[in-house]
Design a protein around this motif. Sequence first.
Motif, short mmCIF file in Angstrom:
data_model
loop_
_atom_site.label_atom_id
_atom_site.label_comp_id
_atom_site.label_asym_id
_atom_site.label_seq_id
_atom_site.Cartn_x
_atom_site.Cartn_y
_atom_site.Cartn_z
N MET A 241 52.52 -4.81 -3.93
CA MET A 241 52.53 -4.62 -2.51
C MET A 241 51.90 -3.31 -2.15
SD MET A 241 54.34 -7.12 -1.08
CE MET A 241 54.40 -6.13 0.24
N THR A 242 51.82 -2.15 -2.99
CA THR A 242 51.00 -0.89 -2.75
C THR A 242 49.51 -1.14 -2.63
OG1 THR A 242 52.72 0.03 -3.80
CG2 THR A 242 50.57 1.33 -3.51
N ILE A 243 49.12 -2.16 -3.61
CA ILE A 243 47.74 -2.48 -3.50
C ILE A 243 47.26 -3.01 -2.09
CG2 ILE A 243 46.01 -3.88 -4.54
CD1 ILE A 243 47.27 -3.12 -7.32
N ILE A 244 48.17 -4.19 -1.74
CA ILE A 244 47.98 -4.91 -0.50
C ILE A 244 48.16 -4.03 0.64
CG2 ILE A 244 49.06 -6.87 0.97
CD1 ILE A 244 49.85 -8.11 -1.73
N GLN A 245 49.09 -3.12 0.69
CA GLN A 245 49.12 -2.12 1.83
C GLN A 245 47.98 -1.43 1.84
OE1 GLN A 245 53.12 -0.42 1.43
NE2 GLN A 245 54.32 -2.29 1.96
N LYS A 246 47.38 -0.84 0.63
CA LYS A 246 46.37 0.17 0.47
C LYS A 246 45.19 -0.47 1.27
CE LYS A 246 44.76 1.00 -3.21
NZ LYS A 246 44.44 1.44 -4.72
N TRP A 247 45.01 -1.99 0.90
CA TRP A 247 43.52 -2.44 1.26
C TRP A 247 43.94 -2.68 2.69
CZ3 TRP A 247 38.87 -3.45 -0.90
CH2 TRP A 247 38.98 -3.13 -2.10
N TRP A 248 44.99 -3.09 3.26
CA TRP A 248 45.47 -3.54 4.71
C TRP A 248 45.11 -2.38 5.53
CZ3 TRP A 248 44.70 -6.89 8.03
CH2 TRP A 248 45.41 -6.96 9.39
N ARG A 249 45.83 -1.02 5.16
CA ARG A 249 45.59 0.11 5.83
C ARG A 249 44.18 0.45 6.05
NH1 ARG A 249 51.28 2.98 3.67
NH2 ARG A 249 52.70 1.38 4.52
N GLY A 250 43.75 0.52 4.74
CA GLY A 250 42.08 0.94 4.87
C GLY A 250 41.20 0.23 5.80
N PHE A 251 41.47 -1.28 5.75
CA PHE A 251 40.72 -2.00 6.78
C PHE A 251 41.16 -1.36 8.07
CE2 PHE A 251 41.00 -5.64 9.60
CZ PHE A 251 39.95 -6.18 9.43
#
Length: 359
Positions: free
Chosen positions: A59-69
Amino acid sequence: MASFVKLQSRSREIKEEYYQRNRVAEEHRMNEHNAAVKIQSWFRGCRVRAYIRYLHKLMTIIQKWWRGFLARKVFRQMVQTARSVMKMNFYNAMAVRIQRRWRGFYVRKNIHNFYALKRYLEGVDMKNKIVRKELEEFAAMKEMERHKKCLEEEERKRNEQARRMHHLLSTVQVPGVFNSPYRQFPDPMERRIQTARPLSPREPKKRDDYQRAVSFSPYASVIPTFKPLPPIGSKKPQGPFRDTAEVLQQRYKPLEPTLRVATSINCLEEAREELRREECQRRIQDKDFIKVCISHKDKPYEPSVHSTTEYGPNPFGTLYFREEYQEKWKSSKDFRTVFPPCTLFEKCGRTYSRSGETV
């Protein structure tokens, strides 16, 4: 049989031992069961906690990618907005600079001509220097005249005093007051008294006929007496005075009205009336009328009576049957001049010089 009896006699002990052993075995079994349950709970907890950590990591990886996008998208929008704002500011600054240069050039060339104003101010400065120089010369001349007049007045007073003190003149027998024997040289007043003419007895002042008539008239106390005016000298007055003809020419010069004052208010109506009058006068063609009919081709054209009468052209169709929309003649907008009036530049090129001509 004996064994059976022996066992039967020991049955109570055997039962107690059996119960004791079963209790110990049950206790060991319960301890082993509790230990197994504890081991299973610990293992399952470790496995669930590891799985939860794994899910948290995902979830941290998914949130990191989404917030970065999302952040990159917002940043790109901010960069585009800042770039558009920067471009508009740059274009506005360039437009303001171009407008400033053009307006400055236009104003300097057509409205406020710098070189014309510079020439005008140079002429005013030169005229000011000339006038100042002439005024200084005039002031110096007046100061010299005043000093000369003071000296003459002092000389006249000394001569008058010498004439009044003529009785103090030295004689051969008695020296005078100003000729003391204790002085090496006599006083200058002594020489002035010697050259001065003694005063004569006072004579009554002569009165003219007007004063004599006024003195004997019954209105002598009412009519004021004036001193006679001094004679008019032929000497030209001193000072930077201009010629009388030049002053009169400048004072009574013809009026030069501006275009707004010289233009009549009804100029538009007068022009339309003049155009209508010319149309009425030139309505007849001077050339001969070319006939279409072949049979009357050689016969000259005879104009109508209305066009050849000496009382003027016929107003039919031009004076009474002509549509005019007078409401279109006047505009709803106010009149605006092309250039604003400036009183400073109206004097430019019209300043009179010393010779009476325009600069």
